[in-house]
Write an enzyme that holds these catalytic residues in place. Structure first.
Site, PDB file in Angstrom:
ATOM      1  N   GLY A  80      -4.713  -7.513   6.010  1.00 25.73           N
ATOM      2  CA  GLY A  80      -3.538  -7.097   6.779  1.00 25.73           C
ATOM      3  C   GLY A  80      -3.642  -7.474   8.238  1.00 25.73           C
ATOM      4  N   ASP A 111     -10.511  -5.227  -0.776  1.00 29.76           N
ATOM      5  CA  ASP A 111      -9.420  -4.763   0.093  1.00 29.76           C
ATOM      6  C   ASP A 111      -9.950  -3.947   1.271  1.00 29.76           C
ATOM      7  OD1 ASP A 111      -7.062  -3.803   1.134  1.00 29.76           O
ATOM      8  OD2 ASP A 111      -6.504  -2.595  -0.611  1.00 29.76           O
ATOM      9  N   ASP A 136       0.830  -1.206   0.000  1.00 32.49           N
ATOM     10  CA  ASP A 136       0.000   0.000   0.000  1.00 32.49           C
ATOM     11  C   ASP A 136       0.862   1.252   0.000  1.00 32.49           C
ATOM     12  OD1 ASP A 136      -2.757  -1.013   0.189  1.00 32.49           O
ATOM     13  OD2 ASP A 136      -2.052  -1.918   2.060  1.00 32.49           O
ATOM     14  N   GLY A 150     -10.506  -4.528   5.884  1.00 36.49           N
ATOM     15  CA  GLY A 150     -11.398  -5.080   6.906  1.00 36.49           C
ATOM     16  C   GLY A 150     -11.764  -6.535   6.706  1.00 36.49           C
TER      17      GLY A 150
HETATM   18  C1  DX5 Z   1      -6.223   0.420   3.182  1.00 38.15           C
HETATM   19  C2  DX5 Z   1      -5.284  -0.515   2.442  1.00 38.15           C
HETATM   20  C3  DX5 Z   1      -5.470  -1.947   2.787  1.00 38.15           C
HETATM   21  C4  DX5 Z   1      -5.138  -2.293   4.212  1.00 38.15           C
HETATM   22  C5  DX5 Z   1      -5.781  -3.596   4.595  1.00 38.15           C
HETATM   23  O1  DX5 Z   1      -5.955   1.723   2.805  1.00 38.15           O
HETATM   24  O2  DX5 Z   1      -5.454  -0.362   1.060  1.00 38.15           O
HETATM   25  O3  DX5 Z   1      -4.737  -2.771   1.898  1.00 38.15           O
HETATM   26  O4  DX5 Z   1      -3.769  -2.406   4.418  1.00 38.15           O
HETATM   27  O5  DX5 Z   1      -5.581  -3.785   5.948  1.00 38.15           O
HETATM   28  P1  DX5 Z   1      -6.706  -4.416   6.899  1.00 38.15           P
HETATM   29  O6  DX5 Z   1      -6.842  -5.837   6.475  1.00 38.15           O
HETATM   30  O7  DX5 Z   1      -6.134  -4.259   8.254  1.00 38.15           O
HETATM   31  O8  DX5 Z   1      -7.962  -3.627   6.677  1.00 38.15           O
HETATM   32 ZN    ZN Z   2      -4.540  -1.885  -0.385  1.00 35.59          ZN
END
Ligand code: DX5
Ligand code: ZN
Length: 219
Positions: A197, A175, A35, A177
């Site tokens: 993530g 992508d 990211d 949550g």
């Molecule tokens: C948000 C990013 C995501 C994020 C996902 O701006 O694009 O890729 O890192 O992380 P989680 O899984 O914690 O929402």
């Molecule tokens: Zn992302």
């Protein structure tokens, strides 16, 4: 439906980055999601192309680079040279989207168009056949650890309809949550790729989480 899993390095322990890359290499995950944030398109700063270059030295799987930046067209070659395999640009950040898509393809990278939760999917109707991925944001981009926006399920249906209607082979990536519960629902409802993530990296057993996300909730 492919069931590709792309863990996001935004949630890795950057002080132990090599350890986390090694863990992902050994795991059943498929891609590395990176990211990139500029503090203008999104209210946060993360990594730049130098980070991608270092990850590339050790990662044994494709690098799925998500540009959350304004004027992404300026940086296409830079990310290609750093080792990006896929480059996602935001619909909301591109004035000349068609031109930017072509420029990414010309650099021999796969191209994805990301859309924010408020952006309707029909706006992609004239580019859908030209892109490899639609990246549906299921949180407002900028941070990891946010709550999944349930409206994404409806968006997923609309994206599938558009792809079908246009007879396109574009894959759908979701992508933000993503956890063990919604991962199985999304995969079983037609998402091809999931980015996750926090759920993976906050666990003491990330490889087990990856396995469960990919395989354990099959119908
Ligand atoms: C948000 C990013 C995501 C994020 C996902 O701006 O694009 O890729 O890192 O992380 P989680 O899984 O914690 O929402
Ligand atoms: Zn992302």
């Amino acid at each position: 439906m492919r069931k590709i899993l792309a863990p996001s390095l935004l949630s890795a322990d950057l002080a132990f980055l090599h350890r986390d890359i090694k863990m992902l290499n050994e795991s059943e995950s498929d891609w590395f999601h990176i990211d990139i944030m500029d503090s203008s398109f999104v209210p946060n700063i993360s990594f730049g192309s130098l980070f991608v270059k270092h990850v590339k030295k050790y990662a044994k799987k494709p690098l799925d680079v998500h540009l959350m930046i304004l004027q992404p067209e300026k940086y296409i070659e830079q990310y290609k040279n750093s080792g990006a395999d896929h480059l996602h640009i935001h619909y909301e950040a591109c004035i000349h989207l068609n031109r930017t898509i072509s420029a990414i393809k010309k650099c021999d990278m796969k191209v994805g168009v990301a859309i924010n939760p408020h952006t309707p999917i029909f706006l992609l109707k004239d580019v859908i056949k030209d892109i490899d991925f639609v990246l549906l944001m299921s949180v407002n981009p900028g941070y990891s650890g946010q709550k999944f926006i349930r409206q994404t399920y409806q968006k997923l249906e609309e994206t599938k309809d558009l792809i079908l209607k246009k007879n396109s082979s574009t894959l759908i990536e979701v992508d933000g949550g993503i956890n063990l519960e919604n991962a199985s629902v999304l995969f079983n409802n037609g998402a091809d790729i999931l980015v996750s993530g926090t759920t993976i990296f906050s666990s003491s057993f990330p490889k087990k989480i990856i396995h469960k996300m990919k395989f354990c909730n099959d119908f």
